[in-house]
Motif scaffolding. Structure first.
Motif, short mmCIF file in Angstrom:
data_model
loop_
_atom_site.label_atom_id
_atom_site.label_comp_id
_atom_site.label_asym_id
_atom_site.label_seq_id
_atom_site.Cartn_x
_atom_site.Cartn_y
_atom_site.Cartn_z
N LEU A 97 0.84 -1.21 0.00
CA LEU A 97 0.00 0.00 0.00
C LEU A 97 0.87 1.25 0.00
CD1 LEU A 97 -2.78 -0.93 2.61
CD2 LEU A 97 -2.95 -1.05 0.13
N ASN A 98 1.93 1.23 0.79
CA ASN A 98 2.81 2.40 0.89
C ASN A 98 3.70 2.54 -0.35
OD1 ASN A 98 1.84 3.14 3.43
ND2 ASN A 98 3.34 1.89 4.51
N ASP A 99 4.27 1.43 -0.81
CA ASP A 99 5.19 1.49 -1.95
C ASP A 99 4.51 2.06 -3.19
OD1 ASP A 99 7.21 0.47 -0.43
OD2 ASP A 99 7.22 -1.53 -1.35
N PHE A 100 3.24 1.75 -3.37
CA PHE A 100 2.55 2.16 -4.60
C PHE A 100 1.47 3.22 -4.34
CE2 PHE A 100 4.27 -2.07 -5.35
CZ PHE A 100 4.90 -1.91 -6.58
N ASN A 101 1.47 3.79 -3.13
CA ASN A 101 0.50 4.83 -2.76
C ASN A 101 -0.91 4.42 -3.19
OD1 ASN A 101 -0.34 7.32 -1.72
ND2 ASN A 101 -0.21 8.32 -3.72
N MET A 102 -1.32 3.26 -2.72
CA MET A 102 -2.58 2.68 -3.18
C MET A 102 -3.82 3.38 -2.62
SD MET A 102 -1.97 -1.43 -3.25
CE MET A 102 -0.64 -2.20 -4.19
#
Length: 274
Positions: A22-27
């Motif tokens: 979620l954080n890595d791809f700003n989901m």
């Protein structure tokens, strides 16, 4: 029906991996209305359950609901599954569309998965857009991503997989795969421990010799010699070097020239003397 144990070690591990994705791809952003597409199977069910915990812990304010497609397969019964979903405090939308008859009629002698997934995807896309969901979360895990990459390479001649975040072709929907870092084995083990109701798919599961099954067996066989093969392939998908590939749209091979640089050993022209 026993309560879900969110303190199970695998639940904690998978929840942290979801948060990382979620954080890595700003989901997820503040104000998102998230539709989790559940199938009644282990992957999307585990995802939904852990997203409810992430929602409670997150500083971002977002809303979660679930949607399942009743494709009118014989024997489909979502009663117990719906009770379990509602025990998580989540609203479940049951969308009724008879795609089962269409797939059976149109796919005579062929595998069902391709047509079935296209029909299902279109219905869910329309539903999410009509009800104002800002994002759609799918239950594809790390192994699915790797298998898809190899399927495309082996059978379609493309280097493509399942991105963790994607805008749909029509531009109306943002698709998320929060399980992108999670292994199928961990999901299977946690699902067995939680023992929640599962709705079997009697359409795809009734066919033998599917290409995806063959790819899965191939990678798992290789995993005996290369323990980190799944992680290695997934890392490779995020570490692409365009100049080392053969895609003319990514690199101008025809116009490729050496960089002009001064030859260090070449004599310099002498300065004119007065």
């Amino acid at each position: 029906m026993s309560p879900v144990n969110f303190e199970h070690p695998l639940a904690i591990k998978i929840r942290k991996q979801i948060v990382q994705a979620l954080n890595d791809f700003n989901m997820i952003e503040d104000g998102d209305k998230l539709m989790v597409c559940v199938s009644g199977g282990k992957d999307s069910s585990v995802l939904l359950a852990l997203l409810t915990q992430i929602q409670k812990r997150s500083e971002r304010q977002f809303h979660v609901e679930a949607a399942i497609l009743d494709q009118k397969q014989p024997g489909f019964d979502a009663t117990n599954f719906k009770v379990w979903i509602e025990s998580l405090g989540v609203k479940l939308h049951v969308i009724e569309k008879d795609t089962y008859s269409i797939v059976k009629e149109k796919s005579k002698g062929a595998t069902y998965c391709s047509l079935c997934s296209r029909l299902r995807r279109g219905i869910l896309y329309d539903y999410a857009h009509e009800l104002g969901f800002t994002k759609m979360a799918l239950g594809h895990h790390r192994d699915d991503v790797v298998h898809t990459a190899l399927l495309n390479m082996f059978y379609t001649g493309q280097t493509a997989a399942m991105p963790a975040k994607l805008r749909s072709d029509d531009g109306r929907n943002i698709l998320l795969r929060p399980l992108a870092y999670v292994s199928e084995r961990d999901i299977e083990e946690l699902a067995a421990a939680w023992a929640f109701p599962v709705i079997p798919c009697n359409l795809c599961g009734s066919q033998d010799g599917l290409k995806r099954v063959r790819i899965k067996k191939l990678v798992r066989d290789l995993e005996k010699e290369i323990p980190n093969i799944y992680s290695s392939i997934q890392t490779a998908m995020g570490n692409v070097k365009p100049s080392q590939m053969m895609d003319h749209d990514l690199w101008d091979f025809k116009g490729l020239k050496p960089l002009l640089s001064e030859q260090p050993d070449a004599p310099k022209p002498s300065e004119p003397t007065a």
